[in-house]
Scaffold this motif. Sequence first.
Motif, PDB file in Angstrom:
ATOM      1  N   GLU A 741       0.814  -1.210   0.000  1.00  0.00           N
ATOM      2  CA  GLU A 741       0.000   0.000   0.000  1.00  0.00           C
ATOM      3  C   GLU A 741       0.853   1.267   0.000  1.00  0.00           C
ATOM      4  N   ASP A 742       2.100   1.148   0.426  1.00  0.00           N
ATOM      5  CA  ASP A 742       2.968   2.321   0.521  1.00  0.00           C
ATOM      6  C   ASP A 742       3.881   2.504  -0.684  1.00  0.00           C
ATOM      7  N   GLY A 743       3.805   1.594  -1.651  1.00  0.00           N
ATOM      8  CA  GLY A 743       4.648   1.741  -2.827  1.00  0.00           C
ATOM      9  C   GLY A 743       5.289   0.426  -3.246  1.00  0.00           C
ATOM     10  N   MET A 744       6.391   0.540  -3.995  1.00  0.00           N
ATOM     11  CA  MET A 744       7.056  -0.621  -4.562  1.00  0.00           C
ATOM     12  C   MET A 744       8.296  -1.001  -3.759  1.00  0.00           C
ATOM     13  N   ILE A 745       8.600  -2.293  -3.778  1.00  0.00           N
ATOM     14  CA  ILE A 745       9.842  -2.821  -3.204  1.00  0.00           C
ATOM     15  C   ILE A 745      10.610  -3.496  -4.330  1.00  0.00           C
ATOM     16  N   PHE A 746      11.880  -3.135  -4.475  1.00  0.00           N
ATOM     17  CA  PHE A 746      12.725  -3.697  -5.530  1.00  0.00           C
ATOM     18  C   PHE A 746      13.931  -4.384  -4.906  1.00  0.00           C
ATOM     19  N   LEU A 747      14.220  -5.583  -5.396  1.00  0.00           N
ATOM     20  CA  LEU A 747      15.387  -6.327  -4.932  1.00  0.00           C
ATOM     21  C   LEU A 747      16.075  -6.971  -6.126  1.00  0.00           C
ATOM     22  N   ARG A 748      17.387  -6.847  -6.163  1.00  0.00           N
ATOM     23  CA  ARG A 748      18.167  -7.564  -7.165  1.00  0.00           C
ATOM     24  C   ARG A 748      19.491  -7.968  -6.546  1.00  0.00           C
ATOM     25  N   TRP A 749      20.035  -9.059  -7.047  1.00  0.00           N
ATOM     26  CA  TRP A 749      21.351  -9.481  -6.565  1.00  0.00           C
ATOM     27  C   TRP A 749      22.124 -10.169  -7.670  1.00  0.00           C
ATOM     28  N   SER A 750      23.426 -10.167  -7.489  1.00  0.00           N
ATOM     29  CA  SER A 750      24.324 -10.951  -8.342  1.00  0.00           C
ATOM     30  C   SER A 750      25.194 -11.802  -7.427  1.00  0.00           C
ATOM     31  N   ALA A 751      25.483 -13.023  -7.877  1.00  0.00           N
ATOM     32  CA  ALA A 751      26.244 -13.972  -7.064  1.00  0.00           C
ATOM     33  C   ALA A 751      27.509 -14.376  -7.804  1.00  0.00           C
ATOM     34  N   ASP A 752      28.644 -14.096  -7.212  1.00  0.00           N
ATOM     35  CA  ASP A 752      29.931 -14.550  -7.750  1.00  0.00           C
ATOM     36  C   ASP A 752      30.235 -15.905  -7.127  1.00  0.00           C
ATOM     37  N   GLN A 753      29.989 -16.953  -7.904  1.00  0.00           N
ATOM     38  CA  GLN A 753      30.126 -18.313  -7.367  1.00  0.00           C
ATOM     39  C   GLN A 753      31.575 -18.696  -7.092  1.00  0.00           C
ATOM     40  N   ASP A 754      32.520 -18.020  -7.744  1.00  0.00           N
ATOM     41  CA  ASP A 754      33.931 -18.325  -7.518  1.00  0.00           C
ATOM     42  C   ASP A 754      34.477 -17.604  -6.290  1.00  0.00           C
ATOM     43  N   GLU A 755      34.134 -16.333  -6.173  1.00  0.00           N
ATOM     44  CA  GLU A 755      34.650 -15.533  -5.061  1.00  0.00           C
ATOM     45  C   GLU A 755      33.749 -15.567  -3.828  1.00  0.00           C
ATOM     46  N   HIS A 756      32.565 -16.196  -3.946  1.00  0.00           N
ATOM     47  CA  HIS A 756      31.611 -16.290  -2.843  1.00  0.00           C
ATOM     48  C   HIS A 756      31.215 -14.906  -2.327  1.00  0.00           C
ATOM     49  N   VAL A 757      30.709 -14.101  -3.264  1.00  0.00           N
ATOM     50  CA  VAL A 757      30.253 -12.756  -2.946  1.00  0.00           C
ATOM     51  C   VAL A 757      28.830 -12.590  -3.467  1.00  0.00           C
ATOM     52  N   LEU A 758      27.928 -12.136  -2.596  1.00  0.00           N
ATOM     53  CA  LEU A 758      26.550 -11.830  -2.985  1.00  0.00           C
ATOM     54  C   LEU A 758      26.349 -10.333  -2.828  1.00  0.00           C
ATOM     55  N   ASP A 759      26.010  -9.679  -3.921  1.00  0.00           N
ATOM     56  CA  ASP A 759      25.838  -8.223  -3.920  1.00  0.00           C
ATOM     57  C   ASP A 759      24.362  -7.911  -4.166  1.00  0.00           C
ATOM     58  N   MET A 760      23.687  -7.363  -3.137  1.00  0.00           N
ATOM     59  CA  MET A 760      22.255  -7.072  -3.225  1.00  0.00           C
ATOM     60  C   MET A 760      22.013  -5.576  -3.303  1.00  0.00           C
ATOM     61  N   GLN A 761      20.956  -5.214  -4.035  1.00  0.00           N
ATOM     62  CA  GLN A 761      20.444  -3.850  -4.067  1.00  0.00           C
ATOM     63  C   GLN A 761      18.978  -3.908  -3.665  1.00  0.00           C
ATOM     64  N   LEU A 762      18.614  -3.177  -2.622  1.00  0.00           N
ATOM     65  CA  LEU A 762      17.258  -3.222  -2.073  1.00  0.00           C
ATOM     66  C   LEU A 762      16.712  -1.813  -1.945  1.00  0.00           C
ATOM     67  N   LEU A 763      15.497  -1.620  -2.434  1.00  0.00           N
ATOM     68  CA  LEU A 763      14.825  -0.326  -2.328  1.00  0.00           C
ATOM     69  C   LEU A 763      13.471  -0.545  -1.676  1.00  0.00           C
ATOM     70  N   LEU A 764      13.243   0.132  -0.541  1.00  0.00           N
ATOM     71  CA  LEU A 764      12.017  -0.024   0.240  1.00  0.00           C
ATOM     72  C   LEU A 764      11.245   1.291   0.282  1.00  0.00           C
ATOM     73  N   PRO A 765       9.909   1.239   0.450  1.00  0.00           N
ATOM     74  CA  PRO A 765       9.151   2.472   0.665  1.00  0.00           C
ATOM     75  C   PRO A 765       9.511   3.093   2.008  1.00  0.00           C
ATOM     76  N   GLU A 766       9.239   4.353   2.147  1.00  0.00           N
ATOM     77  CA  GLU A 766       9.526   5.048   3.386  1.00  0.00           C
ATOM     78  C   GLU A 766       8.747   4.407   4.536  1.00  0.00           C
ATOM     79  N   GLY A 767       9.427   4.167   5.642  1.00  0.00           N
ATOM     80  CA  GLY A 767       8.798   3.579   6.812  1.00  0.00           C
ATOM     81  C   GLY A 767       8.892   2.070   6.876  1.00  0.00           C
ATOM     82  N   TRP A 768       9.409   1.446   5.823  1.00  0.00           N
ATOM     83  CA  TRP A 768       9.526  -0.013   5.805  1.00  0.00           C
ATOM     84  C   TRP A 768      10.924  -0.442   6.234  1.00  0.00           C
TER      85      TRP A 768
END
Length: 800
Positions: A741-768
Motif C-alpha cells: 500500500e505504501d509503494g514498490m519494493i525492488f530487490l536484485r542481486w548478483s552472485a559470484d560463485q567463484d569468489e563467494h560474494v553476494l551483492d544485493m540492491q534493495l529499495l524499500l518504501p519510506e517507513g519499511w
Amino acid sequence: MDQFQKARAVWIGNPREKYNQFAGFHTRLSLEKETEVTFKIAARSYYRLYINGEMAAHGPARSAKGYCRVDVIRRPLVGTCEIAVETAAYSKPEMYCNDCTMEPGMLTLEITDPDGKVLSATGEEGWTCGELLFRRSRVETMSHCRGIVEYYDLTPESFSWRMEGFTQRPVPAEEPDAYLKRRAPYPTLRRIPFPGIQSVCDIAPRDQEPKDTNLLLAGVVNQKWYGMIPPENRFLESLQREGDAPFTGKYREGIPGKGITVIPGRNPAAVYWALPASEVGFLDLTVQVEKPCVLDLISSDHLGRSGELAGNTYAARYCLQAGTYHLNTFEPKLVRYVKAVVRTNGKVQFQAPAVLDDTYPDEKRTVFSCSDGDLNRIFEAAWRTLRLNTLDIFMDCPERERGGWLCDSYFTSKGAWHLFGDLSVEKDFIENFMLTDPEKNWNGFFPEVYPGVRGADGDVGIRNWSFWLMLELCDYYERSGDREFIDRCRNRVERFMEGVLSLRGKSGLLEIPGSLFVDWSLSNSKAAMEPISVPVNCLAARMMDELGKLYDRADWRRTAEEMRGIIRGLDKGGIMSGSGDGAIVENTSGQIRLRRGECRTESGTALEIWSGFHLEDREYIRQFINAMGTCPKERPDPNIGRSNLFIGLMIRFDVLARLGRTEELIREWKDLYLEELRIGSGTFFEGVHASSGCHGFNAYTGCLIKEQILGLGELNQRTKTVRIAPHPGRLFWAYGSARCEDGMIFLRWSADQDEHVLDMQLLLPEGWKAEYEIPFELCGWLVWVNGEQIDWKTERGYVR
C-alpha cells in the motif's frame, strides 16, 4: 451499505420460464455536452451492460446469499445514448451451483452525473424490459455444478432491443438484505485477437461413445433438471460423437489473420483458431451467413492426443437465420483453441475472432527474473494461472466450476498479494463467507465453496475446509493490518469455534462426521481418514492456536496445546514405525486408548509437519525430504501413499521452503511443472496426471520462487517489514519487485560463485524495514546490501 439514491430492484413481469430467466432492460439518456456518467449496477445472477449497442461491462462481483455487490462503471457520454442491460437469472430444481447462489433475478441500476444528480434509475419512469426468449432456457449444463450452456435462436433483428427497447415496464423485485461495496477491480474486456487461422476441415460422425466425464456427471447430479430438457435441446453428446475429417468444401482467406469465407462440402465444416497461451474471456466474432446455419463454437485450453479439439460441455450453439451477426458469448470461456463448426448449405464468412479479457487486470508491476530460464517459465505460468483464476473472487478453476473454494483460496490469496500486490479480492472473498448464517450451516461451519448453493441449507460439504479459511483470515491480518475487518468477523468466527469445540470426543481430538479432505490421493481414503484423521487434527490445532492469538482467546490456545499433546503421544519412533494417518479409539475396560492405524501417506505427513509437528525429529524430517515428493533422492517406501498436486505437493513445497531446502524445491518444481508446460496450455493443473486444467492454488509456487530464490519474502503491511533471505544456489543473478500500500519494493542481486560474494540492491518504501535471514548456504560468503557489507553472524541468523 446504501449504494443508491432512487434506484429500486426490478425484474420482468410474468416470465414464461420458471428456470433460467433471461431479461433485457432499456432506457435512453440525452446529454447536451460530454459528461462522465456513473453507472451503479447490482444484479442476479449476471448482467451485461451495453451503451449504444456496444458491450461496456459484465458483472457483477458475486456476494453472499441475500446480498448484492454494486459495480461502479464510469464512461464519458454525449448526445442520445441507448442504455441496455442483459441479465441472466440461473436456476434448476437441484439448486446445486458453485458459481452463483441461484437466487431470483433482479436488477438495480442508477445513472448519475459528476455532481451526483440521478439521470435515470430502475423503478423510475423511462425504463422498459422484455424476456429474451432467443436464448433457450431448458438445455444441458456446462458441468455438474454450473449453469446451462448457451443455445440461441437468432435473426438479424434479435439484438435490436439494445437500441430500441421494449413496450413492457419492469415490475418491483425483492430487495436484497443489503447492497455491498465492490472492492475487487474490474476486467478490462480488452480484445485478444487470434493471430491467424490454424486449419479448415470437415466434421464427420464417428462410431464412438462420449468419454467426457463432465457430461456424464452433469446428468447424474442434476437428474431432475435433465429429465425436463426436451430432446431437441440436447446437442452436447452429438458433438462428442463427431471428429475432424479432410475438407471437402471451399474456402477463401480474407485479410491475413482477420477473416475467412467457408462453403461446406459433403459434411459440416470447421475452422480452427489458436492463441499462444490460455486466456479467459468472452468469445467475440462477426459472422455472416448466406442461408440458415447452425454454428457451434467449441473452445478449450488443450487439444486431444490426435491434435483435435473435441466437442465438450462448454460449447455454445447459435441457430442463425441468413444475415450478419456480431456475437459475444455471455459465459466466459477458458480458451487457447477455438473451433467454429458450421452446418449450412450456404456461404459463411468469419471476421476478426477474439477473446474479450475477463480476468484480473494485472499491469505486471511486480516481476521476477533470474539466470535460470526454466524457473522463469515456471514463474510466468504461475502468474498466468493466478490471473485467469482471479476476478471478483478467487476461483479454483475458471471454467468447470468458477467456484470460490476454500483451501484453494489459502494458497491463491498468497499469490494475489505477492504477485499482484492487491488485497481487495481477498477481502471481498472472506467477507462473502463471513456473511453466511451460522444457524443455517452445519455446526456453524462455512460452506466449502461460495458464493454458491448446495441444495438444502446446512450442507457445508468438506468440513475441514473451514479450517483453511480461518488460517487465511489470520494471514490476511498480517498482510493487511486491517484490524477493523478482523473485529467485524469476530462473532461469526466465535460461533464457528463453538461448533468446532463441540466435536471433541472422548479421545480429546476432533471426531468429525462427514466429508474430510487431505489430498487427491490415498490420503482421502477411509483407511487413512477414519475413524479419526490425525493430519486434520494437526491442522485444527494450528488453526486454534492462530485464532487464539488473533482474538486473544487463551482458551482456544489451551485446547490447541492439549490436542498437540495427545497427537504427540501417538508417535512411537518416526515415520518408519508403522504410524498411519488415521487414529483408532480403543475402549478397554473403560479405559480410552488411542493408536495410529496402518495407512500412511505422504500428504498426511506433509500436513502434520506443516501444522508444526515432528520438527524436532531429525530422521522423520530427513526421510520426508529425501524419500518423498515427485523425484525422491532415496527409494520411497512402497507402503506410503504418494502425494498428488492438490493439495499434498503444494503443502510439501511450503514445508521444504520453511526448512530452507531450496535445491530440492527447484528439482521438484522442474520435474512437475516443466512437463505440464510441455503439454502446452501455459497454466498449471490440479493433479500430477491431469491432461488439462488451470487451477489457481498453483499461484503459490510463484510466491515461493520469489521468496526462496530472489529472497523477497511476503510483505507484512501490519508491521511494515519484509523478510530478505536469498538462496542463489547455482544462479548468477535474480531480480524482482513487489507492491504494497505504501509503494514498490525492488530487490536484485548478483552472485559470484567463484569468489563467494553476494551483492544485493534493495529499495524499500519510506517507513519499511528489511529483516535479513542469511541462509546456511551463504555461510562464509561476503554479503553486500546497497554497498554495505552485512556480517551474517550479527543478523537474525541463518536457516539451518
